[in-house]
Design an enzyme around this catalytic site. Structure first.
Site, short mmCIF file in Angstrom:
data_model
loop_
_atom_site.label_atom_id
_atom_site.label_comp_id
_atom_site.label_asym_id
_atom_site.label_seq_id
_atom_site.Cartn_x
_atom_site.Cartn_y
_atom_site.Cartn_z
N LYS A 134 0.85 -1.21 0.00
CA LYS A 134 0.00 0.00 0.00
C LYS A 134 0.88 1.26 0.00
O LYS A 134 2.09 1.16 -0.08
CB LYS A 134 -0.93 -0.02 1.21
CG LYS A 134 -1.58 -1.36 1.51
CD LYS A 134 -2.44 -1.92 0.38
CE LYS A 134 -3.09 -3.23 0.86
NZ LYS A 134 -3.75 -3.98 -0.19
C1 LIG Z 1 -4.55 -5.16 0.82
C2 LIG Z 1 -5.99 -5.16 0.94
C3 LIG Z 1 -6.63 -5.68 2.07
C4 LIG Z 1 -5.89 -6.38 3.16
O1 LIG Z 1 -5.07 -5.52 3.88
P1 LIG Z 1 -4.15 -6.14 5.04
O2 LIG Z 1 -3.69 -4.94 5.81
O3 LIG Z 1 -3.02 -6.85 4.36
O4 LIG Z 1 -5.00 -7.03 5.84
C5 LIG Z 1 -8.00 -5.58 2.15
N1 LIG Z 1 -8.72 -5.01 1.17
C6 LIG Z 1 -8.15 -4.51 0.06
C7 LIG Z 1 -8.99 -3.85 -0.98
C8 LIG Z 1 -6.77 -4.58 -0.09
O5 LIG Z 1 -6.20 -4.09 -1.20
#
Ligand SMILES: *Cc1c(COP(=O)(O)O)cnc(C)c1O
Length: 382
Positions: A180
């Site tokens: 992210k």
């Molecule tokens: C990456 C992602 C998640 C999961 O995030 P984590 O922090 O790894 O649990 C959930 N929803 C979306 C849309 C994502 O891109």
């Protein structure tokens, strides 16, 4: 090698983590609290509850809403599988809705098609950092008593109608996974503007305790804690939060850089007929957490061949966003009418985009697309 993503981390993050370690308090404590306040202020929410991931934030969001076994939760199939899994964690039924081709997001139109009397909540995703049209979705859901949770895993630094994503709904979940825009290694935060929920969420992430371990530590009299309900251990550490605070200070610069690089991709792709790609919607701005493009059916090479041609030149790409309903845990929901999702599953690609990417790196990526576009129709690289 050109990776799909590389987090932008500097010596400041290392120094901040080292300082926490030498302080002797490394679990959830003062830095987690500071990180929560900083992000809540930044996005315009009254509270932030730091947790282990966006996935666990979504789980807690469904618990405070009281969503359970008899309930349906509308989610996009076109999302990382954690969005749908969250509904399963509370024994509710995820119901897949299709997405719009121009934003890759749910809309009032696609949600309305799958509403039933059992619909209790919608988890909308700001896919790749592109904001969904929140007002029209709230206009559909609010009068029907359907809760709206925002899965903003990708969307920190994106805006909707001039205000940051994070302050528009009662429950908004961010991720700090390295894929992210800013990262704490693993981590997440649930933003809320409901003070009762905030209190319960803090308890739920810490085994149901009525006071945090950090609060108990700072007391001068003996206090016995109570466990008011079955909770979880979803706590973030102070080491992560210290890194997160430094990363948050870099957010504007990261988003500005991503937008500059994305604009460069865009001005190049504009010249290739039929290719659609990530753009700001009319009502907001994306952080370009992902830069996606959609190949036209008549493109000279298939999506997978394009990815192979990139890899031959040391360029890492990803298929577009996954479609959860095509994976084994959701195989029983497979007979669904999700034409846009299935088209994106076949035709979308994510291109490399990261803070320290150079224009030269980017030119290499574009050259492969240009060469592929020039091939005679029907010819492939294999
Ligand atoms: C990456 C992602 C998640 C999961 O995030 P984590 O922090 O790894 O649990 C959930 N929803 C979306 C849309 C994502 O891109």
């Amino acid at each position: 090698m050109i990776p799909i993503m590389r987090p932008w981390l500097g010596s400041e993050e290392g120094a901040a983590a080292a300082e926490v370690i030498s302080s002797g308090w490394i679990a959830q404590g003062p830095r987690v609290e500071r990180f929560e306040h900083a992000l809540a202020a930044r996005v315009g929410a009254s509270d932030g509850i730091a947790v282990t991931s966006c996935t666990t934030a979504l789980h807690l969001a469904l618990i405070v809403l009281g969503v359970g076994p008899a309930d349906e939760v509308i989610v996009p199939s076109l999302s990382f599988i954690a969005t749908a899994n969250a509904a399963r964690y509370v024994a509710a039924t995820p119901v897949f809705a299709d997405v719009e081709i121009d934003t890759l997001n749910l809309s009032a139109r696609t949600i309305e098609r799958v509403l039933t009397p059992a619909t209790r909540a919608v988890i909308l995703v700001h896919q790749g950092g592109t904001p969904a049209d929140l007002d029209e979705i709230h206009r559909l859901c609010d009068p029907r008593g359907i809760a709206v949770i925002e899965d903003a895993a990708c969307a920190i630094g994106a805006t909707y109608k001039g205000r940051p994503i994070g302050g528009h709904s009662d429950l908004v979940a961010f991720s700090f996974h390295p894929r992210k825009v800013i990262t704490t290694g693993e981590g997440g935060m649930l933003m809320t503007s409901n003070p009762d929920w905030a209190e319960r969420l803090r308890r739920l992430r810490e085994h149901g305790m009525n006071m945090s371990a950090a609060a108990r530590h700072s007391l001068t009299s003996v206090t016995i804690e109570q466990y008011l309900e079955t909770g979880y251990n979803y706590r973030m550490t102070d080491i992560q939060a210290a890194v997160g605070l430094v990363q948050l200070g870099r957010l504007d610069e990261i988003v500005a850089r991503r937008r500059r690089l994305a604009e460069r991709y865009g001005s190049f792709l504009d010249d290739i007929p039929g290719i659609a790609f990530a753009k700001d919607p009319a009502y907001g701005t994306t952080n370009y957490q992902s830069f996606w493009l959609i190949l036209p059916e008549e493109f000279p090479v298939t999506r997978n061949d394009l990815m192979a041609r990139m890899l031959e030149r040391g360029i890492s790409t990803r298929r577009g966003i996954m479609a959860a309903h095509l994976e084994p845990p959701y195989a029983t929901s497979a007979s669904l009418d999700l034409p846009v999702t299935e088209r994106l599953d076949r035709q979308a690609v994510l291109l490399p985009l990261y803070h320290e990417m150079t224009e030269e790196d980017q030119d290499g990526v574009m050259a492969v697309i240009q060469d592929s576009a020039r091939l005679a129709p029907g010819r492939t690289s294999t």
